[in-house]
Design an enzyme around this catalytic site. Structure first.
Site, PDB file in Angstrom:
ATOM      1  N   HIS A 145      50.999  48.217  51.595  1.00  9.94           N
ATOM      2  CA  HIS A 145      49.880  48.503  50.686  1.00  9.94           C
ATOM      3  C   HIS A 145      49.661  49.985  50.410  1.00  9.94           C
ATOM      4  O   HIS A 145      48.645  50.347  49.809  1.00  9.94           O
ATOM      5  CB  HIS A 145      48.573  47.946  51.246  1.00  9.94           C
ATOM      6  CG  HIS A 145      48.515  46.460  51.314  1.00  9.94           C
ATOM      7  ND1 HIS A 145      48.024  45.680  50.300  1.00  9.94           N
ATOM      8  CD2 HIS A 145      48.899  45.608  52.283  1.00  9.94           C
ATOM      9  CE1 HIS A 145      48.096  44.406  50.652  1.00  9.94           C
ATOM     10  NE2 HIS A 145      48.624  44.338  51.851  1.00  9.94           N
ATOM     11  N   LYS A 155      34.898  52.381  44.146  1.00  8.98           N
ATOM     12  CA  LYS A 155      36.037  52.193  45.040  1.00  8.98           C
ATOM     13  C   LYS A 155      35.814  53.115  46.230  1.00  8.98           C
ATOM     14  O   LYS A 155      34.908  53.957  46.196  1.00  8.98           O
ATOM     15  CB  LYS A 155      37.354  52.537  44.337  1.00  8.98           C
ATOM     16  CG  LYS A 155      37.310  53.875  43.577  1.00  8.98           C
ATOM     17  CD  LYS A 155      38.593  54.148  42.818  1.00  8.98           C
ATOM     18  CE  LYS A 155      38.660  53.469  41.474  1.00  8.98           C
ATOM     19  NZ  LYS A 155      39.767  52.538  41.329  1.00  8.98           N
ATOM     20  N   ARG A 156      36.615  52.968  47.282  1.00 12.24           N
ATOM     21  CA  ARG A 156      36.485  53.898  48.394  1.00 12.24           C
ATOM     22  C   ARG A 156      36.621  55.339  47.910  1.00 12.24           C
ATOM     23  O   ARG A 156      37.351  55.611  46.944  1.00 12.24           O
ATOM     24  CB  ARG A 156      37.548  53.609  49.459  1.00 12.24           C
ATOM     25  CG  ARG A 156      37.148  52.513  50.408  1.00 12.24           C
ATOM     26  CD  ARG A 156      35.860  52.827  51.135  1.00 12.24           C
ATOM     27  NE  ARG A 156      36.101  53.733  52.228  1.00 12.24           N
ATOM     28  CZ  ARG A 156      36.253  53.352  53.481  1.00 12.24           C
ATOM     29  NH1 ARG A 156      36.144  52.078  53.814  1.00 12.24           N
ATOM     30  NH2 ARG A 156      36.489  54.228  54.424  1.00 12.24           N
ATOM     31  N   LYS A 198      42.018  59.209  44.752  1.00 11.45           N
ATOM     32  CA  LYS A 198      41.397  58.379  43.702  1.00 11.45           C
ATOM     33  C   LYS A 198      40.660  59.237  42.671  1.00 11.45           C
ATOM     34  O   LYS A 198      40.292  58.775  41.606  1.00 11.45           O
ATOM     35  CB  LYS A 198      40.442  57.363  44.328  1.00 11.45           C
ATOM     36  CG  LYS A 198      41.159  56.339  45.227  1.00 11.45           C
ATOM     37  CD  LYS A 198      40.178  55.365  45.840  1.00 11.45           C
ATOM     38  CE  LYS A 198      40.792  54.442  46.865  1.00 11.45           C
ATOM     39  NZ  LYS A 198      41.491  53.279  46.268  1.00 11.45           N
ATOM     40  N   THR A 205      42.654  46.755  42.560  1.00 12.94           N
ATOM     41  CA  THR A 205      42.315  45.390  42.166  1.00 12.94           C
ATOM     42  C   THR A 205      40.993  45.403  41.397  1.00 12.94           C
ATOM     43  O   THR A 205      40.739  44.508  40.592  1.00 12.94           O
ATOM     44  CB  THR A 205      42.203  44.447  43.385  1.00 12.94           C
ATOM     45  OG1 THR A 205      41.477  45.126  44.411  1.00 12.94           O
ATOM     46  CG2 THR A 205      43.574  44.064  43.901  1.00 12.94           C
ATOM     47  N   LYS A 238      39.375  43.356  37.859  1.00  6.98           N
ATOM     48  CA  LYS A 238      38.059  42.708  37.726  1.00  6.98           C
ATOM     49  C   LYS A 238      37.319  43.232  36.493  1.00  6.98           C
ATOM     50  O   LYS A 238      36.699  42.463  35.749  1.00  6.98           O
ATOM     51  CB  LYS A 238      37.222  42.956  38.991  1.00  6.98           C
ATOM     52  CG  LYS A 238      37.848  42.331  40.237  1.00  6.98           C
ATOM     53  CD  LYS A 238      37.217  42.811  41.544  1.00  6.98           C
ATOM     54  CE  LYS A 238      38.139  42.475  42.711  1.00  6.98           C
ATOM     55  NZ  LYS A 238      37.772  43.162  43.959  1.00  6.98           N
TER      56      LYS A 238
END
Ligand code: 26V
Length: 804
Positions: free
Chosen positions: A351, A537-538, A543, A645, A649
């Site tokens: 992952h 998100k985290r 990111k 992911t 969504k």
């Protein structure tokens, strides 16, 4: 007596009776929390028949079963999903209504089971839903953490972590199975010797033994009998293993094993505990598999035909040496035979390609905590070296060794001990094969494969967005509920102005629901006609929440400097938890909140920009945030986000992806077309080029780009904080450490992409059309598709045949 209630009337009667008998009071006198408990219990009992039938059908048909080993399962709340999957949601809702109750209130009573950090844990939960819904026998194996991932509060603009006591009112879904308990040993001495046949034998005298006790939760498929099991292991004391005078220490050590979900492993202390957790649930899970296999079959020879084990990342990789130990030590298998069985049974999902996230354990720690397991890993490594040499690949040994430089490389162990290694999106798998795991891909070319992640369209569309679901049903029928790829039927309607308008109305309704939540919980007014721009998100440097907030800062500073410059109103939503020890991430949270404070209170600007940081990002927050979005921010540095992911969504609920060519974004654009997404920034190849030339210089951008300089200077010149050192870590990371994630390099491209988004939003017809196309193309990202691929290409798993 059957626990089924087939009519509202029967439900009401049973429910009232059950509540009143359980609490020894008239129904009318009981508390909502008590009524919730009984409702949960009744549903669990209702499911009992299916649970039993599933087990019987598996036994009779000797179906193969999958065990999904994961340290994390981010299940969220289950009441809605369970009622809906059972097809009794309306019955129960109306029944409660007749009793003067609101099902929504009951839903709110449930704790959000947050046994995970982020995408990896939520993926496991989506997979559970898809497995059962596709009639596949697939069970989860994890730890029953007493506390979920911390609850986040924002105090004085900073993250504060509070315990998540998710079990404080019990857990209505679980069934305690003390008679299925087993023992897990740690530490101590191993006395090895050869028996008279020259076979290795050992006597193990552990230093510490705990009892692993399972709690089972039913996993209910959508409109089907199939009911699988999520098994969560709790650690309890083993009365026989307390050493004299050590009682308190022993109690504490046992309690510690199942206390917490690890927020990551960036802290030194606690590492040993994490390794204990890993072995704890692996050892217990394997023991259960072996026992249940031997109840059905005479030997373990056919384990690989009847059992598949999927490792969700490397956290459960001790499955490999543990299964070897059981086969060789407990059941007398020869090494080679045992190895065939193990590698046939086990498969591994990677992952991440982030080097610092690839698990490694000090050899000494592993040797002293798990002496026999360590010995087996040494043997696996020794034989693997022989194989590598034999294949003429000795020159790559240093890249592929399991044991090197005093550490156990868990990903290497996982690859060597599995028949399948998969990445979680096309681009990610390519990077694994051609870069990060290249030597392994050369050694085992057939083993590597891709399984692009997915999300359960049931939770993320049908249940959390009933307004959109209804509109879709009215437009394309309801086949998409069981065949999400049928969402594509919507393509025929995307130009229909009436549908476009109705869709925009639905979106507005969802935006209003989110706005109400924000008003209620944070006291902030947001304009539902502004563009809802979301990044949830985290919090992690790669990111690039920093890029997003820098853009906001840029807009603000520009509007202040140029009174003629104004933007279309926008609300920037952020939601993110930072690992408690991750200082840079926490500073970014502080920056976002301080920028929010300043802008939201500036009357000259706050009609154009609002910044909302929603605390405690969790499944429940996601359920109201993502479907209200117009813009989905997926802006990681290319090559770093394995899949994502959340991106799927948002797409399924119509938002437009503003993103880099990273992770599954690549496949999203592939489906909707570049004209229906907003793609920007450096690509993987560009970054490789820059790295090769060693040409990146953040100072250079700072000096030559006024807009970048204005934003960076604002970190220190009192714009957001009176303390000039407040954002020193961010400043240092960008300029002194040369901006590892290319925030400044992508800044201009991002600002430009955001202008494009703004322009597009103002053409309502084309915007609605783009949103509808995103929904229409999102069926591919249902986890049903992902699970079908795993079942066919990795597990060889077929639907359970139920005899009618
Ligand atoms: C963890 C850490 C821990 C501390 C140091 C830096 C770092 C970097 C990355 C990670 C992620 C570990 C594994 C993980 O959670 N991967 C996520 O898996 C999701 C499901 O496949 C996927 O959608 C996300 O892109 C991926 O980050």
């Amino acid at each position: 007596m059957s626990n089924r209630f087939d009519s509202k009337e029967v439900f009401i009667e049973r429910y009232k009776q059950e509540v009143s008998e359980t609490y020894g009071r008239d129904f009318e006198e009981t508390f909502p929390a008590e009524r919730y408990q009984v409702l949960g219990k009744m549903i669990r009992d209702y499911v009992g028949i299916n649970w039993k039938e599933t087990k019987n059908a598996i036994r009779k048909s000797q179906s193969k079963q999958l065990y999904y080993f994961s340290m994390e399962f981010l299940m969220g709340r289950l009441l809605t999903s369970n009622l809906m999957n059972l097809g009794i949601y309306d019955l129960v809702k109306e029944g409660l209504q007749d009793l003067g109750m609101d099902l929504n209130d009951m839903e709110e009573m449930e704790s959000d089971a947050g046994l995970g950090n982020g995408g990896l844990g939520r993926l496991a939960a989506c997979f559970m839903d898809s497995l059962a819904s596709l009639d596949l026998a697939g069970h989860g194996n994890c730890i029953r953490y007493r506390y979920g991932l911390f609850k986040q509060k924002i105090v004085n603009n900073e993250q504060v972590e509070l315990p998540d006591c998710w079990l404080k009112n019990g857990n209505v879904w679980e069934v305690w199975k003390p008679h299925h308990a087993m023992q897990v040993p740690f530490g101590g001495q191993l006395d090895a010797y050869m028996d008279q046949n020259g076979k290795f034998r050992s006597n193990y005298h552990p230093e510490f033994v705990v009892r692993a006790v399972p709690y089972d939760e039913p996993i209910i498929g959508y409109h089907t009998t199939t009911t699988n099991t999520l098994r969560l292991w709790d650690a309890e004391v083993d009365e026989d293993f307390v050493q004299a005078g050590q009682l308190n220490k022993y109690l504490n050590d046992v309690m510690a094993i199942t206390a917490n979900v690890y927020p990551d492993d960036s802290t030194e202390e606690g590492k040993l505990l994490r390794l204990k957790q890993e072995y704890f649930f692996v050892c217990a899970g394997i023991d259960q598999i072996i026992r249940s296999h031997l109840r059905a079959y005479p030997s373990l020879d056919n384990l690989g035909e009847k059992v598949a084990i999927q490792l969700n990342d490397t956290h459960p990789v001790l499955v490999i040496p543990e299964l070897m130990r059981v086969l060789c030590d407990d059941y007398d298998y020869e090494w080679d035979h045992a190895w065939d069985i193990v590698t046939k049974t086990v498969a591994y999902t990677n992952h991440t390609v982030m080097a610092e996230a690839l698990e490694k354990w000090p050899q000494e720690m592993m040797r002293s905590l798990l002496p026999r397991i360590y010995m087996i890993i040494e043997e696996i490594d020794r034989r693997f070296k022989y194989e590598v040499d034999h294949k003429g690949m000795g020159h790559v040994w240093n890249n592929v060794a399991i044991l090197k430089e005093g550490q156990v490389h868990m990903a290497h162990l996982a690859i060597v001990g599995s028949h399948s290694v998969n990445g979680v999106a096309k681009l990610h798998t390519e990077i694994l094969i051609h870069d990060v795991m290249k030597d392994f891909a050369d050694l085992y070319p057939g083993h590597f494969n891709n399984k692009t992640n997915g999300i359960t369209h049931r939770r993320w569309l049908l249940y959390s967005n009933p307004q959109l679901t209804k509109l879709l049903e009215e437009t394309i029928g309801d086949s998409f509920k069981t065949h999400p790829e049928d969402l594509e039927k919507l393509m025929e309607h995307v130009d229909d102005p009436i549908l476009q308008q109705r869709f925009m109305d639905v979106k507005l309704e969802r935006k209003q629901i989110l706005a109400d939540y924000v008003k209620k919980t944070l006291g902030i007014d947001v304009d539902v006609h502004s563009i809802f721009d979301c990044q949830a998100k985290r919090l992690h440097a790669y990111k690039r929440q920093l890029l997003n907030i820098f853009h906001v800062m840029h807009l603000y500073l520009k509007m202040k400097e140029e009174p003629s410059f104004r933007i279309y109103p926008r609300t920037f939503f952020f939601s993110a938890k930072a690992a408690p020890s991750y200082m840079l991430a926490k500073e970014i949270i502080k920056l976002i909140n301080m920028v929010a404070d300043k802008i939201n209170n500036d009357p000259e600007i706050n009609q154009y920009i609002k910044v909302v940081f929603i605390p405690n990002y969790s499944v429940s927050v996601a359920e109201i945030l993502l479907n209200a979005a117009d813009v989905s921010e997926q802006i990681s540095t290319a090559g770093k986000e394995a899949s994502g992911t959340g991106n799927m969504k948002y797409m399924m609920n119509g938002a437009i992806t503003l993103g880099t060519l990273d992770g599954a974004n690549v496949e999203i654009v592939e489906r909707v077309g570049y004209e229906n997404a907003e793609i920007f920034g450096l690509r993987v190849e560009d970054i490789e080029e820059v790295k090769k030339e060693n040409s990146y210089n953040a100072w250079h951008i700072y000096h030559n780009n006024y807009r970048v300089r204005r934003v960076i200077d604002s970190l220190k010149n009192g714009t957001w904080s009176s303390n000039p050192d407040e954002f020193q870590l961010i400043y240092n990371d960008l300029l002194l450490r040369n901006d590892e994630f290319y925030v400044l390099a992508d800044f201009d491209a991002y600002v430009y992409a955001q202008r494009q988004v703004e322009a597009r939003y103002q053409d309502k017809t084309s915007w609605a059309r783009t949103m509808l196309i995103n929904i229409a193309q999102s069926g591919y990202f249902s986890s049903d598709r992902t699970i079908r691929e795993y079942a066919k290409e990795i597990w060889d798993l077929h639907p359970i045949p139920f005899k009618k």
